[in-house]
Design a protein around this motif. Structure first.
Motif, PDB file in Angstrom:
ATOM      1  N   ASP A 190     -45.971  60.756 -13.948  1.00 22.47           N
ATOM      2  CA  ASP A 190     -44.533  60.908 -14.177  1.00 22.47           C
ATOM      3  C   ASP A 190     -44.206  60.232 -15.509  1.00 22.47           C
ATOM      4  O   ASP A 190     -43.622  59.146 -15.551  1.00 22.47           O
ATOM      5  CB  ASP A 190     -43.736  60.296 -13.026  1.00 22.47           C
ATOM      6  CG  ASP A 190     -42.263  60.698 -13.059  1.00 22.47           C
ATOM      7  OD1 ASP A 190     -41.805  61.184 -14.110  1.00 22.47           O
ATOM      8  OD2 ASP A 190     -41.572  60.514 -12.038  1.00 22.47           O
ATOM      9  N   ALA A 191     -44.596  60.894 -16.577  1.00 23.52           N
ATOM     10  CA  ALA A 191     -44.476  60.306 -17.909  1.00 23.52           C
ATOM     11  C   ALA A 191     -43.029  60.020 -18.281  1.00 23.52           C
ATOM     12  O   ALA A 191     -42.727  59.009 -18.930  1.00 23.52           O
ATOM     13  CB  ALA A 191     -45.112  61.231 -18.951  1.00 23.52           C
ATOM     14  N   ALA A 192     -42.112  60.880 -17.871  1.00 26.42           N
ATOM     15  CA  ALA A 192     -40.698  60.670 -18.210  1.00 26.42           C
ATOM     16  C   ALA A 192     -40.170  59.404 -17.551  1.00 26.42           C
ATOM     17  O   ALA A 192     -39.416  58.631 -18.168  1.00 26.42           O
ATOM     18  CB  ALA A 192     -39.877  61.880 -17.783  1.00 26.42           C
ATOM     19  N   ALA A 193     -40.561  59.177 -16.306  1.00 24.28           N
ATOM     20  CA  ALA A 193     -40.132  57.965 -15.615  1.00 24.28           C
ATOM     21  C   ALA A 193     -40.725  56.729 -16.286  1.00 24.28           C
ATOM     22  O   ALA A 193     -40.035  55.710 -16.452  1.00 24.28           O
ATOM     23  CB  ALA A 193     -40.550  58.017 -14.144  1.00 24.28           C
ATOM     24  N   THR A 194     -42.010  56.812 -16.662  1.00 22.72           N
ATOM     25  CA  THR A 194     -42.641  55.676 -17.334  1.00 22.72           C
ATOM     26  C   THR A 194     -41.927  55.366 -18.643  1.00 22.72           C
ATOM     27  O   THR A 194     -41.659  54.199 -18.956  1.00 22.72           O
ATOM     28  CB  THR A 194     -44.122  55.965 -17.623  1.00 22.72           C
ATOM     29  OG1 THR A 194     -44.765  56.420 -16.443  1.00 22.72           O
ATOM     30  CG2 THR A 194     -44.815  54.717 -18.144  1.00 22.72           C
ATOM     31  N   LYS A 195     -41.638  56.390 -19.394  1.00 25.15           N
ATOM     32  CA  LYS A 195     -40.973  56.192 -20.684  1.00 25.15           C
ATOM     33  C   LYS A 195     -39.639  55.483 -20.497  1.00 25.15           C
ATOM     34  O   LYS A 195     -39.301  54.563 -21.262  1.00 25.15           O
ATOM     35  CB  LYS A 195     -40.761  57.547 -21.380  1.00 25.15           C
ATOM     36  CG  LYS A 195     -40.178  57.444 -22.787  1.00 25.15           C
ATOM     37  CD  LYS A 195     -40.043  58.824 -23.401  1.00 25.15           C
ATOM     38  CE  LYS A 195     -39.464  58.752 -24.807  1.00 25.15           C
ATOM     39  NZ  LYS A 195     -40.425  58.162 -25.783  1.00 25.15           N
ATOM     40  N   LYS A 196     -38.892  55.880 -19.468  1.00 25.03           N
ATOM     41  CA  LYS A 196     -37.596  55.259 -19.217  1.00 25.03           C
ATOM     42  C   LYS A 196     -37.761  53.787 -18.852  1.00 25.03           C
ATOM     43  O   LYS A 196     -37.040  52.923 -19.373  1.00 25.03           O
ATOM     44  CB  LYS A 196     -36.869  56.001 -18.097  1.00 25.03           C
ATOM     45  CG  LYS A 196     -35.485  55.430 -17.801  1.00 25.03           C
ATOM     46  CD  LYS A 196     -34.761  56.226 -16.760  1.00 25.03           C
ATOM     47  CE  LYS A 196     -33.341  55.701 -16.566  1.00 25.03           C
ATOM     48  NZ  LYS A 196     -32.476  55.889 -17.754  1.00 25.03           N
ATOM     49  N   VAL A 197     -38.698  53.490 -17.946  1.00 26.06           N
ATOM     50  CA  VAL A 197     -38.907  52.105 -17.519  1.00 26.06           C
ATOM     51  C   VAL A 197     -39.376  51.257 -18.692  1.00 26.06           C
ATOM     52  O   VAL A 197     -38.877  50.142 -18.909  1.00 26.06           O
ATOM     53  CB  VAL A 197     -39.903  52.041 -16.350  1.00 26.06           C
ATOM     54  CG1 VAL A 197     -40.252  50.588 -16.028  1.00 26.06           C
ATOM     55  CG2 VAL A 197     -39.316  52.730 -15.117  1.00 26.06           C
ATOM     56  N   PHE A 198     -40.329  51.758 -19.456  1.00 25.91           N
ATOM     57  CA  PHE A 198     -40.835  50.993 -20.591  1.00 25.91           C
ATOM     58  C   PHE A 198     -39.740  50.704 -21.606  1.00 25.91           C
ATOM     59  O   PHE A 198     -39.720  49.642 -22.227  1.00 25.91           O
ATOM     60  CB  PHE A 198     -41.982  51.747 -21.270  1.00 25.91           C
ATOM     61  CG  PHE A 198     -43.326  51.553 -20.614  1.00 25.91           C
ATOM     62  CD1 PHE A 198     -43.435  51.059 -19.323  1.00 25.91           C
ATOM     63  CD2 PHE A 198     -44.497  51.867 -21.288  1.00 25.91           C
ATOM     64  CE1 PHE A 198     -44.668  50.873 -18.722  1.00 25.91           C
ATOM     65  CE2 PHE A 198     -45.740  51.678 -20.701  1.00 25.91           C
ATOM     66  CZ  PHE A 198     -45.827  51.191 -19.416  1.00 25.91           C
ATOM     67  N   ALA A 199     -38.809  51.630 -21.769  1.00 23.83           N
ATOM     68  CA  ALA A 199     -37.763  51.462 -22.776  1.00 23.83           C
ATOM     69  C   ALA A 199     -36.582  50.642 -22.274  1.00 23.83           C
ATOM     70  O   ALA A 199     -35.966  49.902 -23.041  1.00 23.83           O
ATOM     71  CB  ALA A 199     -37.271  52.833 -23.239  1.00 23.83           C
TER      72      ALA A 199
END
Length: 273
Positions: free
Chosen positions: A144-153
């Motif tokens: 779930d790359a989109a979710a990871t990107k959101k959490v990381f940011a």
């Protein structure tokens, strides 16, 4: 400590967790599950099905558990400020959902504000630095790359990451499955099934256990760290960017020494009640 589960896993996720909680005399620990259709990943070794069939558990289906984001909000709302360590050893779907959540009956705060108020740190098994020293692909990020990107940011507390290359070198399970003093243990059975299915005679890579160890006991004396920052591309590649947002684990003790500690903990047998 709150653990996050981000997979429907063909109706095995909730019963599996309930098996383990029951075995360790904690059947009342609340279990949440992602209610969306995806991500939905099964395990090819089917160790979860094996322990569900053998050991007692009250929760039989995933839909018997509360929505994970709602459960996060319910639990976080009644905790002391800056007291909670969140540990995730799977995908970031639920944490992104928590960030996106709105005020509700549990808290007047939106998700990000609730996290900032109640959470001390996030510890995750995630990311990988490849041979180029700058990029990598890692399963928990990619699914779930989109979710990871959101959490990381957007995650508003300190984040500790145990990267792929840490758990890759820490092998566990062989001493456990050959310990004849341990009988009727779902942990031993899970490893026995998984190792046999993979024809593995050296031990499984201990990615998830490293994150849990650090979440519970801290970095020292087992791990050092370096400070860095990641972005996540659409295909799930993690890319080093400027900044020092994340605490990224390095080895302070040998992988073998850490493996022994983790395996000793895995061999704990609860007192029967």
């Amino acid at each position: 400590i709150l653990a996050t589960i981000s997979s429907n896993a063909f109706e095995t996720t909730v019963p599996t967790l309930n098996v383990l909680n029951t075995y360790f005399n904690r059947p009342g620990i609340p279990v949440g599950v992602v209610k969306a259709a995806l991500p939905d990943k099964d395990c090819s070794q089917h160790w979860a099905q094996a322990i569900i069939a053998k050991y007692p558990h009250a929760l039989q289906l995933n839909n018997e558990a509360m929505d994970a984001v709602k459960l996060y909000r319910k639990i976080l709302s009644v905790q002391m400020d800056k007291s909670v360590t969140v540990v995730t050893v799977g995908f970031f779907t639920n944490l992104a959902g928590l960030l996106n959540s709105k005020a509700d009956k549990y808290s007047p705060l939106n998700g990000k504000a609730l996290i900032e108020k109640k959470v001390k740190q996030l510890v995750s098994m995630a990311a990988r630095i490849g041979t180029d020293g700058k990029t990598g692909y890692e399963f928990n990020i990619m699914v779930d790359a989109a979710a990871t990107k959101k959490v990381f940011a957007e995650w508003p507390t300190p984040i500790i990451l145990s990267g792929f290359e840490i758990g890759e070198k820490i092998l566990t399970g062989i001493r456990l499955i050959h310990n004849e003093q341990i009988q009727n243990s779902p942990v031993k059975d899970a490893f026995s099934v998984a190792l046999a299915k993979d024809s593995n005679t050296v031990g499984r890579n201990s990615w998830d256990q490293t994150a849990v160890l650090v979440a519970v006991r801290g970095l020292l004396p087992w791990f050092g760290y370096r400070k860095l920052n990641f972005d996540v591309e659409a295909d799930g590649k993690n890319v080093l960017i400027s900044g020092k947002k994340f605490t990224y684990l390095t080895f302070k003790q040998t992988p073998g020494a850490i493996a022994k500690l983790i395996e000793d903990l895995m061999m704990h047998q609860p007192v029967k009640k």
